[in-house]
Scaffold this motif. Structure first.
Motif, short mmCIF file in Angstrom:
data_model
loop_
_atom_site.label_atom_id
_atom_site.label_comp_id
_atom_site.label_asym_id
_atom_site.label_seq_id
_atom_site.Cartn_x
_atom_site.Cartn_y
_atom_site.Cartn_z
N VAL A 26 0.81 -1.22 0.00
CA VAL A 26 0.00 0.00 0.00
C VAL A 26 0.84 1.27 0.00
N ASP A 27 2.08 1.17 0.44
CA ASP A 27 2.95 2.34 0.43
C ASP A 27 3.45 2.66 -0.97
N HIS A 28 3.59 1.63 -1.81
CA HIS A 28 4.12 1.82 -3.16
C HIS A 28 3.04 1.79 -4.24
N GLU A 29 1.93 1.14 -3.98
CA GLU A 29 0.84 0.99 -4.95
C GLU A 29 -0.42 1.68 -4.42
N LYS A 30 -0.33 2.97 -4.18
CA LYS A 30 -1.42 3.71 -3.54
C LYS A 30 -2.72 3.69 -4.35
N GLU A 31 -2.63 3.80 -5.66
CA GLU A 31 -3.83 3.81 -6.49
C GLU A 31 -4.55 2.46 -6.45
N ALA A 34 -6.14 2.07 -3.04
CA ALA A 34 -7.32 2.93 -2.94
C ALA A 34 -8.51 2.32 -3.68
#
Length: 77
Positions: A26-31, A34
């Motif tokens: 989740v820190d690197h693949e925020k989209e 989300a």
């Protein structure tokens, strides 16, 4: 969960034989994170081939109950 649950032999066997495992940071693949609307870490989603959520685990789960959850999905329960 990566170190203990997903690495447990019973869980690993079920994943290898019946599922496609994808881990989203989740820190690197925020989209992507989300889009799924995660509420906690870990937030595990088990999806059908069509992308429908079949099961969800929010928070940590030990290997034995997680393996049982996967086995129930494989068996259609």
């Amino acid at each position: 969960m990566s170190v203990k649950t997903f690495a447990a032999p019973a869980v690993r066997k079920l994943i290898d034989e019946h599922f496609v495992f994808i881990e989203i940071n989740v820190d690197h693949e925020k989209e992507v994170a989300a889009w799924f609307g995660g509420e906690a870490i870990p937030d595990i989603r088990i999806l059908s081939a069509e992308g429908k959520t079949l099961d969800r685990v929010v928070g940590y789960e030990d290997p034995a109950p997680f393996a049982k959850r996967l086995k129930n999905l494989v068996e259609g329960r």
